[in-house]
Enzyme design. Structure first.
Site, PDB file in Angstrom:
ATOM      1  N   LYS A   1       0.876  -1.216   0.292  1.00 49.92           N
ATOM      2  CA  LYS A   1       0.010   0.118   0.163  1.00 49.92           C
ATOM      3  C   LYS A   1       0.911   1.081  -0.054  1.00 49.92           C
ATOM      4  CE  LYS A   1      -1.754   2.587   3.205  1.00 49.92           C
ATOM      5  NZ  LYS A   1      -1.499   3.786   2.515  1.00 49.92           N
TER       6      LYS A   1
ATOM      7  N   GLU B   1       8.711  -0.698  11.959  1.00 52.61           N
ATOM      8  CA  GLU B   1       9.696   0.486  12.130  1.00 52.61           C
ATOM      9  C   GLU B   1       9.031   1.546  12.357  1.00 52.61           C
ATOM     10  OE1 GLU B   1      12.902  -0.009  11.552  1.00 52.61           O
ATOM     11  OE2 GLU B   1      12.941  -2.045  10.636  1.00 52.61           O
TER      12      GLU B   1
ATOM     13  N   CYS C   1      12.531   9.337  10.426  1.00 49.01           N
ATOM     14  CA  CYS C   1      12.435   8.850  11.718  1.00 49.01           C
ATOM     15  C   CYS C   1      13.627   8.715  12.489  1.00 49.01           C
ATOM     16  CB  CYS C   1      11.900   7.437  11.490  1.00 49.01           C
ATOM     17  SG  CYS C   1      13.102   6.412  10.417  1.00 49.01           S
TER      18      CYS C   1
ATOM     19  N   GLU D   1       8.392  13.167  19.175  1.00 45.43           N
ATOM     20  CA  GLU D   1       8.970  13.646  17.916  1.00 45.43           C
ATOM     21  C   GLU D   1       8.332  14.804  17.353  1.00 45.43           C
ATOM     22  OE1 GLU D   1       7.343   9.974  14.968  1.00 45.43           O
ATOM     23  OE2 GLU D   1       9.622  10.645  14.938  1.00 45.43           O
TER      24      GLU D   1
HETATM   25  P1  NAD Z   1       1.339   7.299   9.658  1.00 48.37           P
HETATM   26  O1  NAD Z   1       1.532   6.271  10.666  1.00 48.37           O
HETATM   27  O2  NAD Z   1       0.328   8.120   9.806  1.00 48.37           O
HETATM   28  O3  NAD Z   1       1.276   6.607   8.288  1.00 48.37           O
HETATM   29  C1  NAD Z   1       2.393   5.854   7.764  1.00 48.37           C
HETATM   30  C2  NAD Z   1       1.688   4.931   6.415  1.00 48.37           C
HETATM   31  O4  NAD Z   1       0.787   4.237   7.004  1.00 48.37           O
HETATM   32  C3  NAD Z   1       0.900   5.646   5.477  1.00 48.37           C
HETATM   33  O5  NAD Z   1       1.199   5.161   4.125  1.00 48.37           O
HETATM   34  C4  NAD Z   1      -0.596   5.835   5.962  1.00 48.37           C
HETATM   35  O6  NAD Z   1      -1.157   5.773   4.767  1.00 48.37           O
HETATM   36  C5  NAD Z   1      -0.818   4.399   6.686  1.00 48.37           C
HETATM   37  N1  NAD Z   1      -1.707   4.505   7.396  1.00 48.37           N
HETATM   38  C6  NAD Z   1      -2.270   5.322   8.258  1.00 48.37           C
HETATM   39  N2  NAD Z   1      -3.237   4.786   8.899  1.00 48.37           N
HETATM   40  C7  NAD Z   1      -3.539   3.525   8.632  1.00 48.37           C
HETATM   41  C8  NAD Z   1      -4.096   2.535   8.927  1.00 48.37           C
HETATM   42  N3  NAD Z   1      -5.210   2.563   9.771  1.00 48.37           N
HETATM   43  N4  NAD Z   1      -4.269   1.108   8.075  1.00 48.37           N
HETATM   44  C9  NAD Z   1      -3.253   1.083   7.327  1.00 48.37           C
HETATM   45  N5  NAD Z   1      -2.414   2.201   6.973  1.00 48.37           N
HETATM   46  C10 NAD Z   1      -2.399   3.402   7.480  1.00 48.37           C
HETATM   47  O7  NAD Z   1       2.747   8.127   9.794  1.00 48.37           O
HETATM   48  P2  NAD Z   1       3.128   9.160   8.889  1.00 48.37           P
HETATM   49  O8  NAD Z   1       2.934  10.473  10.105  1.00 48.37           O
HETATM   50  O9  NAD Z   1       2.518   9.342   7.695  1.00 48.37           O
HETATM   51  O10 NAD Z   1       4.692   8.942   8.923  1.00 48.37           O
HETATM   52  C11 NAD Z   1       5.699   9.635   9.739  1.00 48.37           C
HETATM   53  C12 NAD Z   1       5.863   8.666  10.870  1.00 48.37           C
HETATM   54  O11 NAD Z   1       6.768   7.513  10.481  1.00 48.37           O
HETATM   55  C13 NAD Z   1       6.737   8.973  12.111  1.00 48.37           C
HETATM   56  O12 NAD Z   1       6.282   8.706  13.215  1.00 48.37           O
HETATM   57  C14 NAD Z   1       8.063   8.400  11.795  1.00 48.37           C
HETATM   58  O13 NAD Z   1       9.100   8.399  12.857  1.00 48.37           O
HETATM   59  C15 NAD Z   1       7.718   7.183  11.279  1.00 48.37           C
HETATM   60  N6  NAD Z   1       8.861   6.478  10.289  1.00 48.37           N
HETATM   61  C16 NAD Z   1       9.408   5.678  10.923  1.00 48.37           C
HETATM   62  C17 NAD Z   1      10.512   4.989  10.154  1.00 48.37           C
HETATM   63  C18 NAD Z   1      11.040   3.992  10.542  1.00 48.37           C
HETATM   64  O14 NAD Z   1      12.061   3.085   9.779  1.00 48.37           O
HETATM   65  N7  NAD Z   1      11.174   3.587  12.003  1.00 48.37           N
HETATM   66  C19 NAD Z   1      10.719   5.418   8.984  1.00 48.37           C
HETATM   67  C20 NAD Z   1       9.972   6.433   8.304  1.00 48.37           C
HETATM   68  C21 NAD Z   1       9.001   7.166   9.223  1.00 48.37           C
END
Ligand code: NAD
Length: 421
Positions: free
Chosen positions: A114, A191, A226, A324
């Site tokens: 996705k 992650e 992240c 964060e």
């Molecule tokens: P998010 O959790 O809101 O979204 C991440 C992904 O999940 C997106 O594709 C979103 O569409 C999807 N998503 C959201 N709700 C969902 C659900 N109910 N079911 C399925 N998919 C869903 O995060 P964000 O704010 O878009 O991204 C930033 C976050 O990601 C920060 O907290 C960052 O630290 C983290 N991040 C972690 C890593 C790592 O490797 N640990 C890397 C990059 C980003």
């Protein structure tokens, strides 16, 4: 397919990414906003996962195990886990996807990915390149979702045909998906978010290098990685000097559109992100922090721009210490001793990355071992590398991407015992 055939296809996908690097970088800047030079860097990082796992695919070994039962013969083989559901965020529109797909294919799995609603086009381009690279039809499948993200997420985490879910994103969504995935006990890796400490000890050999490291690690992608430094701890003897040098460099940033010449930093992803960044800055000011550079929205550039900001006098009660910021704000905390700063650094529910600068080899081992994180950068602000295991501890998740360990997330171990008679 034989491992070597999978390896060749991954290598071809790498070559396609290299051939089309300029177009991929353009797409990333268009939909994410990061400066074109950073987008080019991401394409290199992203394609390296295809290269790395093309090499790993042919080296998935099992074990021959000495049995405890006389005459029995025991072997352990690694098999692909099955169909994988992959969910990735927008901050690295290419690399977050390739970091999952490459090991999955190397292990022999098929995937349903996705793509992030904010950045679907890079994912679509990678899909087209997979076709050109010869990935067989049906092996790599992309789903886009905007209004129905939760619904797609529910299907991917509950459908019986999916055997493994890998998610990169926020800790809150990770917790929800983990609950959903428990309904069919899927293999999972998460992650999630971080709150990285970045520590500068007064025995660091080169303060300018520490400032450069802080800039790379705090302000890259306008603070939206992240592994971004979130809390900058500076020892009291060098605090003022460090703050002054950092502020001078940040003041020289050129914020603007990613395609414009000389632009070093782009926007944040959307207006919600601007509001969160601004709320953290205002909260810090209310609690005694002093903005020495930035500290404001930049509406003349557009609704998603925020000035890169440095705040001195940061304390543990501030929101920017506890969660964060995911934006271009560096809060500087003053500390006295190593023991104190390690305790402060670990005083958080998450543990993804941590960084410190020191020239003392004993301290380097001591502090690197003491930090409760999955990845440590010592005298560097950049740690991402397809060859190095990537992942967190505590509420930053579990599982490792990249490296020789990445493939294990997509494999299962089966033991085969042949009886003596
Ligand atoms: P998010 O959790 O809101 O979204 C991440 C992904 O999940 C997106 O594709 C979103 O569409 C999807 N998503 C959201 N709700 C969902 C659900 N109910 N079911 C399925 N998919 C869903 O995060 P964000 O704010 O878009 O991204 C930033 C976050 O990601 C920060 O907290 C960052 O630290 C983290 N991040 C972690 C890593 C790592 O490797 N640990 C890397 C990059 C980003």
């Amino acid at each position: 397919m034989l491992p070597r055939q999978r390896a060749n296809i991954l290598r071809a996908w790498y070559d396609e990414c290299q051939k089309n690097a300029a177009d991929l970088a353009t797409l990333i800047t268009w939909e994410n906003g990061k400066p074109l030079a950073d987008a080019k860097g991401e394409v290199t990082y992203a394609s390296n996962f295809f290269l790395w796992f093309s090499e790993e695919a042919a080296h998935i070994h099992g074990d021959v195990v000495p049995s405890s039962v006389p005459g029995n013969r025991v072997t352990a083989i690694k098999q692909p886990v099955g169909v994988c559901g992959l969910i990735t965020p927008w901050n690295f529109p290419a690399a977050m996807i390739t970091r999952k797909i490459a090991p999955a294919l190397a292990a022999g799995c098929t995937v349903v990915a996705k793509s992030p609603g904010e950045t679907p086009f890079t994912a679509n381009a990678l899909a087209e390149l997979s076709r050109r690279a010869g990935v067989p039809k049906g092996v790599v499948n992309f789903v886009t979702a905007l209004q129905n993200t939760a619904e797609v997420g529910e299907t991917l985490t509950t459908d019986k045909r999916i055997k493994k879910v890998s998610f990169t994103g926020s800790t809150n969504v990770g917790k929800l998906l983990m609950k959903q995935a428990s309904s069919t006990i899927k293999k999972v890796s998460w992650e999630l978010g971080g709150n990285a400490p970045f520590i500068v000890f007064d025995d660091c050999n080169d303060l300018d290098a520490a400032v450069a490291g802080a800039i790379a690690c705090k302000f890259r992608s306008s603070g939206q990685t992240c592994v971004c430094a979130n809390r900058l701890y500076v020892q009291e003897g060098i605090y003022d000097k460090f703050a002054e040098k950092l502020a001078a460099k940040v003041n020289d940033f050129k914020v603007g559109y990613g395609f414009d010449d000389g632009v070093t930093h782009g926007p944040v992803i959307h207006d919600r992100a601007v509001s969160k960044v601004d709320a953290h800055v205002q909260d810090a000011q209310k609690k005694g922090g002093k903005v020495i550079v930035g500290g404001k929205k930049l509406p003349d550039l557009g609704p998603n721009f925020y000035a890169p900001t440095v705040i001195t006098g940061a304390t543990g009660e501030m929101d920017l210490a506890q969660e964060e910021t995911f934006g271009p704000v560096a809060g500087l905390f003053k500390f006295k001793t190593e023991k104190e700063v390690v305790e402060l650094a670990n005083d958080t529910d998450v543990g993804l990355a941590g960084y410190f600068y020191s020239g003392n080899v004993n301290r380097i081992y001591r502090v690197a071992e003491a930090l409760e994180v999955g990845m440590v950068g010592v005298n560097t602000g950049l740690i991402s590398d397809a060859a190095a295991p990537f992942g967190g501890v505590k509420e930053s998740g579990f599982g490792r991407e990249g490296s020789k360990h990445g493939i294990d997330e997509y494999s299962v171990i089966k033991s085969i015992t042949i009886g003596a008679k």
